[in-house]
Design a protein around this motif. Structure first.
Motif, PDB file in Angstrom:
ATOM      1  N   PRO A   1       7.353  36.877  27.653  1.00 54.44           N
ATOM      2  CA  PRO A   1       8.048  35.600  27.470  1.00 54.44           C
ATOM      3  C   PRO A   1       7.685  34.532  28.494  1.00 54.44           C
ATOM      4  O   PRO A   1       7.877  33.348  28.231  1.00 54.44           O
ATOM      5  N   GLU A   2       7.128  34.911  29.634  1.00 55.53           N
ATOM      6  CA  GLU A   2       6.780  33.906  30.635  1.00 55.53           C
ATOM      7  C   GLU A   2       5.538  33.098  30.274  1.00 55.53           C
ATOM      8  O   GLU A   2       5.307  32.018  30.806  1.00 55.53           O
ATOM      9  N   PHE A   3       4.743  33.590  29.327  1.00 52.70           N
ATOM     10  CA  PHE A   3       3.553  32.861  28.904  1.00 52.70           C
ATOM     11  C   PHE A   3       3.951  31.717  27.978  1.00 52.70           C
ATOM     12  O   PHE A   3       4.695  31.907  27.023  1.00 52.70           O
ATOM     13  N   LYS A   4       3.413  30.526  28.279  1.00 53.97           N
ATOM     14  CA  LYS A   4       3.700  29.332  27.477  1.00 53.97           C
ATOM     15  C   LYS A   4       2.469  28.831  26.740  1.00 53.97           C
ATOM     16  O   LYS A   4       2.591  28.056  25.800  1.00 53.97           O
ATOM     17  N   VAL A   5       1.286  29.262  27.201  1.00 49.42           N
ATOM     18  CA  VAL A   5       0.010  28.771  26.665  1.00 49.42           C
ATOM     19  C   VAL A   5      -0.940  29.946  26.498  1.00 49.42           C
ATOM     20  O   VAL A   5      -0.963  30.849  27.353  1.00 49.42           O
ATOM     21  N   GLU A   6      -1.713  29.933  25.425  1.00 45.96           N
ATOM     22  CA  GLU A   6      -2.823  30.867  25.268  1.00 45.96           C
ATOM     23  C   GLU A   6      -3.989  30.080  24.689  1.00 45.96           C
ATOM     24  O   GLU A   6      -3.797  29.228  23.815  1.00 45.96           O
ATOM     25  N   VAL A   7      -5.199  30.355  25.193  1.00 48.52           N
ATOM     26  CA  VAL A   7      -6.385  29.614  24.749  1.00 48.52           C
ATOM     27  C   VAL A   7      -7.513  30.604  24.491  1.00 48.52           C
ATOM     28  O   VAL A   7      -7.769  31.491  25.304  1.00 48.52           O
ATOM     29  N   GLU A   8      -8.176  30.421  23.345  1.00 47.66           N
ATOM     30  CA  GLU A   8      -9.388  31.172  23.045  1.00 47.66           C
ATOM     31  C   GLU A   8     -10.489  30.176  22.706  1.00 47.66           C
ATOM     32  O   GLU A   8     -10.191  29.075  22.235  1.00 47.66           O
ATOM     33  N   VAL A   9     -11.728  30.540  22.974  1.00 49.65           N
ATOM     34  CA  VAL A   9     -12.825  29.621  22.710  1.00 49.65           C
ATOM     35  C   VAL A   9     -14.016  30.364  22.103  1.00 49.65           C
ATOM     36  O   VAL A   9     -14.139  31.589  22.219  1.00 49.65           O
ATOM     37  N   ILE A  10     -14.887  29.561  21.513  1.00 49.88           N
ATOM     38  CA  ILE A  10     -16.228  30.001  21.119  1.00 49.88           C
ATOM     39  C   ILE A  10     -17.188  29.104  21.877  1.00 49.88           C
ATOM     40  O   ILE A  10     -17.035  27.871  21.899  1.00 49.88           O
ATOM     41  N   ALA A  11     -18.165  29.715  22.522  1.00 49.68           N
ATOM     42  CA  ALA A  11     -19.184  28.970  23.260  1.00 49.68           C
ATOM     43  C   ALA A  11     -20.551  29.355  22.709  1.00 49.68           C
ATOM     44  O   ALA A  11     -20.718  30.427  22.119  1.00 49.68           O
ATOM     45  N   ALA A  12     -21.524  28.486  22.917  1.00 49.29           N
ATOM     46  CA  ALA A  12     -22.886  28.761  22.471  1.00 49.29           C
ATOM     47  C   ALA A  12     -23.853  28.303  23.551  1.00 49.29           C
ATOM     48  O   ALA A  12     -23.648  27.291  24.205  1.00 49.29           O
ATOM     49  N   GLY A  13     -24.896  29.072  23.724  1.00 50.43           N
ATOM     50  CA  GLY A  13     -25.882  28.693  24.727  1.00 50.43           C
ATOM     51  C   GLY A  13     -27.165  29.455  24.572  1.00 50.43           C
ATOM     52  O   GLY A  13     -27.295  30.369  23.831  1.00 50.43           O
TER      53      GLY A  13
ATOM     54  N   ARG B   1     -27.086  31.785  21.400  1.00 49.99           N
ATOM     55  CA  ARG B   1     -26.156  32.911  21.462  1.00 49.99           C
ATOM     56  C   ARG B   1     -24.737  32.385  21.300  1.00 49.99           C
ATOM     57  O   ARG B   1     -24.419  31.316  21.789  1.00 49.99           O
ATOM     58  N   LEU B   2     -23.888  33.150  20.647  1.00 50.96           N
ATOM     59  CA  LEU B   2     -22.470  32.801  20.547  1.00 50.96           C
ATOM     60  C   LEU B   2     -21.666  33.747  21.425  1.00 50.96           C
ATOM     61  O   LEU B   2     -21.885  34.956  21.419  1.00 50.96           O
ATOM     62  N   ILE B   3     -20.732  33.189  22.168  1.00 49.00           N
ATOM     63  CA  ILE B   3     -19.805  33.963  22.992  1.00 49.00           C
ATOM     64  C   ILE B   3     -18.414  33.686  22.440  1.00 49.00           C
ATOM     65  O   ILE B   3     -17.987  32.536  22.365  1.00 49.00           O
ATOM     66  N   LEU B   4     -17.704  34.734  22.043  1.00 45.89           N
ATOM     67  CA  LEU B   4     -16.356  34.607  21.515  1.00 45.89           C
ATOM     68  C   LEU B   4     -15.391  35.164  22.548  1.00 45.89           C
ATOM     69  O   LEU B   4     -15.417  36.356  22.853  1.00 45.89           O
ATOM     70  N   CYS B   5     -14.584  34.293  23.102  1.00 42.69           N
ATOM     71  CA  CYS B   5     -13.628  34.705  24.140  1.00 42.69           C
ATOM     72  C   CYS B   5     -12.290  35.056  23.498  1.00 42.69           C
ATOM     73  O   CYS B   5     -11.755  34.289  22.695  1.00 42.69           O
ATOM     74  N   ALA B   6     -11.748  36.173  23.888  1.00 46.67           N
ATOM     75  CA  ALA B   6     -10.395  36.539  23.488  1.00 46.67           C
ATOM     76  C   ALA B   6      -9.409  35.524  24.052  1.00 46.67           C
ATOM     77  O   ALA B   6      -9.697  34.846  25.043  1.00 46.67           O
ATOM     78  N   GLY B   7      -8.246  35.438  23.438  1.00 47.15           N
ATOM     79  CA  GLY B   7      -7.221  34.533  23.945  1.00 47.15           C
ATOM     80  C   GLY B   7      -6.876  34.870  25.386  1.00 47.15           C
ATOM     81  O   GLY B   7      -6.666  36.027  25.733  1.00 47.15           O
ATOM     82  N   GLN B   8      -6.836  33.829  26.213  1.00 45.70           N
ATOM     83  CA  GLN B   8      -6.521  33.987  27.624  1.00 45.70           C
ATOM     84  C   GLN B   8      -5.160  33.390  27.909  1.00 45.70           C
ATOM     85  O   GLN B   8      -4.877  32.255  27.522  1.00 45.70           O
ATOM     86  N   VAL B   9      -4.314  34.160  28.574  1.00 43.44           N
ATOM     87  CA  VAL B   9      -3.016  33.678  29.028  1.00 43.44           C
ATOM     88  C   VAL B   9      -3.095  33.444  30.533  1.00 43.44           C
ATOM     89  O   VAL B   9      -4.055  33.829  31.179  1.00 43.44           O
ATOM     90  N   ALA B  10      -2.071  32.812  31.056  1.00 40.84           N
ATOM     91  CA  ALA B  10      -2.082  32.381  32.452  1.00 40.84           C
ATOM     92  C   ALA B  10      -1.599  33.493  33.378  1.00 40.84           C
ATOM     93  O   ALA B  10      -0.440  33.515  33.793  1.00 40.84           O
ATOM     94  N   ILE B  11      -2.500  34.400  33.695  1.00 36.80           N
ATOM     95  CA  ILE B  11      -2.165  35.454  34.641  1.00 36.80           C
ATOM     96  C   ILE B  11      -3.370  35.671  35.551  1.00 36.80           C
ATOM     97  O   ILE B  11      -4.506  35.710  35.093  1.00 36.80           O
ATOM     98  N   THR B  12      -3.103  35.784  36.842  1.00 37.80           N
ATOM     99  CA  THR B  12      -4.174  36.001  37.809  1.00 37.80           C
ATOM    100  C   THR B  12      -4.470  37.495  37.928  1.00 37.80           C
ATOM    101  O   THR B  12      -3.705  38.331  37.430  1.00 37.80           O
ATOM    102  N   ALA B  13      -5.550  37.826  38.617  1.00 37.43           N
ATOM    103  CA  ALA B  13      -5.931  39.226  38.812  1.00 37.43           C
ATOM    104  C   ALA B  13      -4.840  40.012  39.541  1.00 37.43           C
ATOM    105  O   ALA B  13      -4.711  41.220  39.360  1.00 37.43           O
ATOM    106  N   ASP B  14      -4.026  39.315  40.354  1.00 35.80           N
ATOM    107  CA  ASP B  14      -2.943  39.997  41.071  1.00 35.80           C
ATOM    108  C   ASP B  14      -1.581  39.794  40.393  1.00 35.80           C
ATOM    109  O   ASP B  14      -0.530  39.881  41.020  1.00 35.80           O
ATOM    110  N   ASP B  15      -1.601  39.518  39.087  1.00 38.84           N
ATOM    111  CA  ASP B  15      -0.408  39.434  38.233  1.00 38.84           C
ATOM    112  C   ASP B  15       0.502  38.231  38.471  1.00 38.84           C
ATOM    113  O   ASP B  15       1.664  38.245  38.061  1.00 38.84           O
ATOM    114  N   HIS B  16       0.000  37.167  39.085  1.00 41.73           N
ATOM    115  CA  HIS B  16       0.806  35.949  39.246  1.00 41.73           C
ATOM    116  C   HIS B  16       0.737  35.115  37.968  1.00 41.73           C
ATOM    117  O   HIS B  16      -0.342  34.930  37.396  1.00 41.73           O
TER     118      HIS B  16
END
Length: 127
Positions: free
Chosen positions: A115-127, A28-43
């Motif tokens: 503007p506070e975001f400095k990094v964004e990461v997206e991945v493809i995983a398989a399993g 199976r392939l899992i395609l993750c959208a780009g993730q930025v550095a924000i927590t569930a409580d907006d930190h």
């Protein structure tokens, strides 16, 4: 499980990543959208390493929803907003992934949605 492609006929990678990863049939392939550095409580952490770590924690949570983990990542696309952020991001990536490492691209971009975001990461995983 995966076949890591490192042809001897081309230049070795500039950092710790594989030129390519072959995923066997039936995975199976899992395609993750780009993730930025924000927590569930907006930190949003200030530092680049902390932002990169949070991006990968968010990705790990997404993969866990599918019963996979970071060990199943075959491709990383990462974006930083300044050349100075390359090394801190790569330090986190290298701590997060063992050899053989996933295929990876790292680009410098003009910015993200906030503007506070400095990094964004997206991945493809398989399993």
């Amino acid at each position: 499980m995966f076949r890591y492609l490192m042809p001897k006929s081309i230049k070795t990678p500039f950092a710790r990543y594989s030129h390519g990863v072959e995923v066997p049939a039936g995975k199976r392939l899992i395609l993750c959208a780009g993730q930025v550095a924000i927590t569930a409580d907006d930190h949003i952490p200030e530092g680049v390493e902390e932002q990169a770590e949070l991006c990968f924690r968010n990705i790990a949570a997404i993969l866990a929803e599918a019963g996979l983990g970071l060990k199943d990542v075959v491709r990383i696309n990462a974006y930083v907003t300044d050349r100075a952020y390359l090394k801190p991001y790569m330090a986190v990536r290298d701590r997060t992934f063992a050899d053989p490492a996933p295929a990876s691209t790292l680009m410098i971009v003009g910015g993200f949605a906030r503007p506070e975001f400095k990094v964004e990461v997206e991945v493809i995983a398989a399993g």
